[in-house]
Design a protein around this motif. Structure first.
Motif, PDB file in Angstrom:
ATOM      1  N   LEU A 123     -62.432 -25.788  14.071  1.00 63.06           N
ATOM      2  CA  LEU A 123     -62.462 -25.293  15.556  1.00 63.06           C
ATOM      3  C   LEU A 123     -61.654 -24.189  15.584  1.00 63.06           C
ATOM      4  O   LEU A 123     -61.680 -22.978  16.066  1.00 63.06           O
ATOM      5  N   LEU A 124     -60.181 -24.594  15.344  1.00 61.95           N
ATOM      6  CA  LEU A 124     -59.187 -23.796  15.605  1.00 61.95           C
ATOM      7  C   LEU A 124     -59.094 -22.498  14.612  1.00 61.95           C
ATOM      8  O   LEU A 124     -58.871 -21.133  15.363  1.00 61.95           O
ATOM      9  N   ALA A 125     -59.586 -22.578  13.419  1.00 59.86           N
ATOM     10  CA  ALA A 125     -59.812 -21.506  12.553  1.00 59.86           C
ATOM     11  C   ALA A 125     -60.881 -20.610  13.249  1.00 59.86           C
ATOM     12  O   ALA A 125     -60.648 -19.271  12.931  1.00 59.86           O
ATOM     13  N   VAL A 126     -61.918 -21.055  13.583  1.00 60.01           N
ATOM     14  CA  VAL A 126     -63.079 -20.341  14.093  1.00 60.01           C
ATOM     15  C   VAL A 126     -62.596 -19.452  15.310  1.00 60.01           C
ATOM     16  O   VAL A 126     -62.673 -18.228  15.253  1.00 60.01           O
ATOM     17  N   ALA A 127     -61.675 -20.134  16.155  1.00 59.93           N
ATOM     18  CA  ALA A 127     -61.277 -19.543  17.412  1.00 59.93           C
ATOM     19  C   ALA A 127     -60.203 -18.355  17.113  1.00 59.93           C
ATOM     20  O   ALA A 127     -60.290 -17.290  17.716  1.00 59.93           O
ATOM     21  N   ILE A 128     -59.486 -18.831  16.106  1.00 58.16           N
ATOM     22  CA  ILE A 128     -58.387 -17.665  15.918  1.00 58.16           C
ATOM     23  C   ILE A 128     -58.973 -16.482  15.030  1.00 58.16           C
ATOM     24  O   ILE A 128     -58.704 -15.445  15.410  1.00 58.16           O
ATOM     25  N   THR A 129     -60.089 -16.933  14.140  1.00 63.45           N
ATOM     26  CA  THR A 129     -60.824 -15.484  13.912  1.00 63.45           C
ATOM     27  C   THR A 129     -61.742 -14.645  14.758  1.00 63.45           C
ATOM     28  O   THR A 129     -61.637 -13.600  14.541  1.00 63.45           O
ATOM     29  N   ALA A 130     -62.187 -15.266  15.781  1.00 60.20           N
ATOM     30  CA  ALA A 130     -62.721 -14.935  16.830  1.00 60.20           C
ATOM     31  C   ALA A 130     -61.945 -14.085  17.717  1.00 60.20           C
ATOM     32  O   ALA A 130     -62.156 -12.602  17.917  1.00 60.20           O
ATOM     33  N   GLY A 131     -60.845 -14.380  17.902  1.00 62.22           N
ATOM     34  CA  GLY A 131     -59.897 -13.724  18.714  1.00 62.22           C
ATOM     35  C   GLY A 131     -59.134 -12.352  17.829  1.00 62.22           C
ATOM     36  O   GLY A 131     -59.109 -11.335  18.333  1.00 62.22           O
ATOM     37  N   SER A 132     -59.012 -12.531  16.796  1.00 61.42           N
ATOM     38  CA  SER A 132     -58.452 -11.564  16.039  1.00 61.42           C
ATOM     39  C   SER A 132     -59.487 -10.479  15.542  1.00 61.42           C
ATOM     40  O   SER A 132     -59.359  -9.049  15.659  1.00 61.42           O
ATOM     41  N   THR A 133     -60.947 -10.796  15.626  1.00 61.84           N
ATOM     42  CA  THR A 133     -61.772  -9.785  15.296  1.00 61.84           C
ATOM     43  C   THR A 133     -62.014  -9.143  16.802  1.00 61.84           C
ATOM     44  O   THR A 133     -62.168  -7.976  16.803  1.00 61.84           O
ATOM     45  N   ALA A 134     -61.952  -9.656  17.856  1.00 64.57           N
ATOM     46  CA  ALA A 134     -62.116  -9.199  19.021  1.00 64.57           C
ATOM     47  C   ALA A 134     -60.911  -8.110  19.439  1.00 64.57           C
ATOM     48  O   ALA A 134     -61.115  -6.858  19.920  1.00 64.57           O
ATOM     49  N   ILE A 135     -59.488  -8.285  18.920  1.00 62.28           N
ATOM     50  CA  ILE A 135     -58.600  -7.485  19.138  1.00 62.28           C
ATOM     51  C   ILE A 135     -58.846  -6.273  18.198  1.00 62.28           C
ATOM     52  O   ILE A 135     -58.617  -5.030  18.644  1.00 62.28           O
ATOM     53  N   THR A 136     -59.229  -6.791  17.088  1.00 61.16           N
ATOM     54  CA  THR A 136     -59.596  -5.478  15.907  1.00 61.16           C
ATOM     55  C   THR A 136     -60.634  -4.376  16.480  1.00 61.16           C
ATOM     56  O   THR A 136     -60.369  -3.158  16.521  1.00 61.16           O
ATOM     57  N   ALA A 137     -61.637  -5.020  17.058  1.00 62.16           N
ATOM     58  CA  ALA A 137     -62.563  -4.078  17.655  1.00 62.16           C
ATOM     59  C   ALA A 137     -62.032  -3.172  18.948  1.00 62.16           C
ATOM     60  O   ALA A 137     -62.460  -2.263  18.871  1.00 62.16           O
ATOM     61  N   LEU A 138     -61.230  -3.996  19.767  1.00 63.50           N
ATOM     62  CA  LEU A 138     -60.577  -3.250  20.758  1.00 63.50           C
ATOM     63  C   LEU A 138     -59.926  -2.010  20.287  1.00 63.50           C
ATOM     64  O   LEU A 138     -59.976  -0.933  20.892  1.00 63.50           O
ATOM     65  N   VAL A 139     -59.229  -2.356  19.244  1.00 68.16           N
ATOM     66  CA  VAL A 139     -57.999  -1.249  18.751  1.00 68.16           C
ATOM     67  C   VAL A 139     -59.061  -0.080  17.882  1.00 68.16           C
ATOM     68  O   VAL A 139     -58.422   1.052  18.324  1.00 68.16           O
ATOM     69  N   ILE A 140     -60.059  -0.481  17.324  1.00 70.31           N
ATOM     70  CA  ILE A 140     -60.883   0.542  16.925  1.00 70.31           C
ATOM     71  C   ILE A 140     -61.306   1.243  18.063  1.00 70.31           C
ATOM     72  O   ILE A 140     -61.492   2.537  17.667  1.00 70.31           O
ATOM     73  N   ARG A 141     -62.163   0.679  18.756  1.00 67.34           N
ATOM     74  CA  ARG A 141     -62.474   1.431  19.909  1.00 67.34           C
ATOM     75  C   ARG A 141     -61.584   2.423  20.690  1.00 67.34           C
ATOM     76  O   ARG A 141     -62.010   3.463  21.138  1.00 67.34           O
ATOM     77  N   SER A 142     -60.389   1.907  20.916  1.00 66.59           N
ATOM     78  CA  SER A 142     -59.361   2.824  21.462  1.00 66.59           C
ATOM     79  C   SER A 142     -58.926   3.798  20.623  1.00 66.59           C
ATOM     80  O   SER A 142     -58.888   4.959  21.043  1.00 66.59           O
ATOM     81  N   LEU A 143     -58.925   3.605  19.292  1.00 66.94           N
ATOM     82  CA  LEU A 143     -58.634   4.923  18.621  1.00 66.94           C
ATOM     83  C   LEU A 143     -59.842   5.829  18.380  1.00 66.94           C
ATOM     84  O   LEU A 143     -59.773   6.745  18.181  1.00 66.94           O
ATOM     85  N   MET A 144     -61.205   5.291  18.599  1.00 63.93           N
ATOM     86  CA  MET A 144     -62.300   6.359  18.329  1.00 63.93           C
ATOM     87  C   MET A 144     -62.307   6.831  19.830  1.00 63.93           C
ATOM     88  O   MET A 144     -62.672   8.021  20.022  1.00 63.93           O
ATOM     89  N   SER A 145     -62.054   6.435  20.851  1.00 67.83           N
ATOM     90  CA  SER A 145     -62.058   7.044  22.219  1.00 67.83           C
ATOM     91  C   SER A 145     -60.941   8.071  22.269  1.00 67.83           C
ATOM     92  O   SER A 145     -61.296   9.015  22.816  1.00 67.83           O
TER      93      SER A 145
END
Length: 100
Positions: free
Chosen positions: A72-94
């Motif tokens: 469960l902890l591994a899934v939570a960490i993966t989801a968090g890092s994916t969300a942060i990556t998506a925010l960074v990519i969206r910020s770079l695109m905008s």
């Protein structure tokens, strides 16, 4: 336009027989049969065997719980890092579209 035809129930024709009368029957209990003797040996636990069984069961429950919590902890960490990556990519695109 489309009207369903409702079938009409015709009146019964010919001789109508009344339903058969069923007489209730009495149920007589049969004599109980003795259970067959088991051929398997019975398990008799000593105090040491009982302690071993309890410790083994506790160990299994703790190990299984640790594995499930780590998954469960591994899934939570993966989801968090994916969300942060998506925010960074969206910020770079905008920010790239604002400079042009």
């Amino acid at each position: 336009m489309l009207r369903p035809k409702v079938p009409t129930m015709p009146a019964p024709t010919g001789q109508v027989t009344p339903p058969a009368v069923i007489e209730p029957t009495t149920i007589t209990p049969a004599a109980p049969t003795p259970a067959p003797a088991s051929t398997r040996p019975t398990i008799q636990l000593t105090s040491g065997g009982l302690i071993t069984l309890i410790v083994g069961g506790t160990t299994v429950v703790l190990v299984l719980g640790a594995v499930l919590v780590s998954m469960l902890l591994a899934v939570a960490i993966t989801a968090g890092s994916t969300a942060i990556t998506a925010l960074v990519i969206r910020s770079l695109m905008s920010s790239g579209t604002k400079r042009r």
